[in-house]
Design an enzyme around this catalytic site. Structure first.
Site, PDB file in Angstrom:
ATOM      1  N   HIS A  89      25.559  12.775  17.638  1.00  0.00           N
ATOM      2  CA  HIS A  89      25.654  11.329  17.454  1.00  0.00           C
ATOM      3  C   HIS A  89      27.054  10.770  17.713  1.00  0.00           C
ATOM      4  O   HIS A  89      27.203   9.607  18.088  1.00  0.00           O
ATOM      5  CB  HIS A  89      25.242  11.042  16.012  1.00  0.00           C
ATOM      6  CG  HIS A  89      24.767   9.654  15.770  1.00  0.00           C
ATOM      7  ND1 HIS A  89      23.879   8.994  16.590  1.00  0.00           N
ATOM      8  CD2 HIS A  89      25.059   8.781  14.761  1.00  0.00           C
ATOM      9  CE1 HIS A  89      23.644   7.783  16.103  1.00  0.00           C
ATOM     10  NE2 HIS A  89      24.339   7.636  15.007  1.00  0.00           N
TER      11      HIS A  89
ATOM     12  N   SER B  42      23.961   4.292  15.916  1.00  0.00           N
ATOM     13  CA  SER B  42      23.210   3.728  14.805  1.00  0.00           C
ATOM     14  C   SER B  42      23.288   2.209  14.773  1.00  0.00           C
ATOM     15  O   SER B  42      22.594   1.532  15.509  1.00  0.00           O
ATOM     16  CB  SER B  42      23.653   4.345  13.464  1.00  0.00           C
ATOM     17  OG  SER B  42      25.009   4.096  13.188  1.00  0.00           O
TER      18      SER B  42
ATOM     19  N   ASP C  68      21.820   6.134  21.367  1.00  0.00           N
ATOM     20  CA  ASP C  68      21.488   6.758  20.086  1.00  0.00           C
ATOM     21  C   ASP C  68      21.346   5.719  18.975  1.00  0.00           C
ATOM     22  O   ASP C  68      21.981   5.832  17.916  1.00  0.00           O
ATOM     23  CB  ASP C  68      22.535   7.806  19.715  1.00  0.00           C
ATOM     24  CG  ASP C  68      21.898   9.099  19.221  1.00  0.00           C
ATOM     25  OD1 ASP C  68      20.711   9.310  19.516  1.00  0.00           O
ATOM     26  OD2 ASP C  68      22.579   9.884  18.545  1.00  0.00           O
TER      27      ASP C  68
END
Length: 305
Positions: A228, A141, A168
């Site tokens: 993630h 992120s 990611d």
């Protein structure tokens, strides 16, 4: 810190060995802010074999520590890269606004004069950082968002970048535009990023959705069965309340996390060898046969020249 020895392991599949540890010995060491005016604490991963090596600036993800990526970054280093991983926040939750982007930019500027003396102090061999080959990389992120923001000019830097890696990357909750963190780099338009360097995005099948913002050489891989947080060290998600909360928020795959880390490390190494050194054998082998990777890759792979 003692030398971490990573001998070469032969690949079990004919085609490429980038998914196995490389044959370059390496070590990692810490740099604190009192050392040569370093703007943020760093973890540095460097070969201990004489030579000149490209540099990767690696930005950690939302709410996690740079030390959680030791296995992944060690894998990459063993193939001939110097990795600089700043800790962009030190206490509690990540910093608000664009603070992390600004600090990461300051680390880039520090690298130009501060990295080589630090390496000389910690490594006996003649290891040189290749300042004209600096790669931006970010994960999980906000780290990926930070790397992209720097590449797009949202931080003042004195070095040029040779490639960009997003693992990611996420700009905030995808269905809530007002919740996206500044700077707001997503336009909602395809091929809108004005970049002139090669880019690879490695996503997760259980993580955020992909986007198409590039008109330059760009590769997009998806590790279909992983989530993630699955590239972090095995013990990273048991270290405290914050890590436990993040583990609950992010869906995780059921496969071996080592497979995930070796797949990510191998894809990064193969991509950079191709685009920085014009050594295409490993990258082309993966494009031709995604099953070479330890973790399952979504097929077809997207690669735009």
């Amino acid at each position: 810190m003692a030398l971490i020895d990573k001998p070469l392991t032969l690949a079990t599949t004919i085609g490429t060995n980038v998914f196995q540890s490389g044959n370059i010995h390496w070590k990692q060491f810490n740099v604190d802010t009192s050392n040569r005016n370093c703007p943020k604490p760093l973890l540095v991963f460097t070969p201990t074999v004489e030579g000149t090596y490209p540099i990767i600036l690696f930005c950690h993800g939302f709410g996690v520590c740079n030390s959680f990526y030791s296995n992944l970054l060690g894998h990459i280093t063993s193939h001939g890269f110097i990795v600089v991983a700043p800790q962009l926040f030190t206490v509690g939750l990540p910093m608000p606004g664009q603070c992390e982007v600004n600090f990461a930019g300051k680390v880039v500027n520090w690298i130009s004069n501060g990295l080589q003396p630090i390496i000389n102090e910690n490594i006996e061999e003649k290891v040189e950082a290749k300042l004209d080959t600096l790669v931006l990389a970010g994960h999980h992120s906000k780290g990926g968002k930070t790397a992209f923001a720097i590449a797009l000019g949202h931080a003042k830097t004195n070095l040029k970048f040779s490639a960009l890696i997003g693992i990611d990357p996420v700009a905030g909750p995808s269905k809530c535009k007002i919740c996206r963190t500044p700077p707001h780099i997503l336009t909602g338009q395809a091929q809108s990023f004005n970049l002139n360097i090669p880019v690879v995005v490695i996503g997760t099948g259980l993580g955020p959705e992909k986007s198409n913002c590039f008109s330059i050489p760009c590769a997009h891989f998806v590790t279909k069965d992983y989530g993630h947080m699955d590239m972090l060290d095995d013990d990273s998600q048991t270290q405290g309340l914050r890590e436990s909360v993040l583990k609950c928020i992010c869906k995780s795959g059921i496969g071996s996390k080592d497979f995930m880390r070796r797949t990510l490390g191998g894809l990064v190494v193969a991509f950079l060898k191709a685009h920085l050194n014009n050594q295409w054998k490993d990258f082309q082998a993966i494009l031709d046969d995604p099953n070479l990777a330890p973790a399952k890759l979504e097929d077809p792979i997207v690669y735009n020249i």
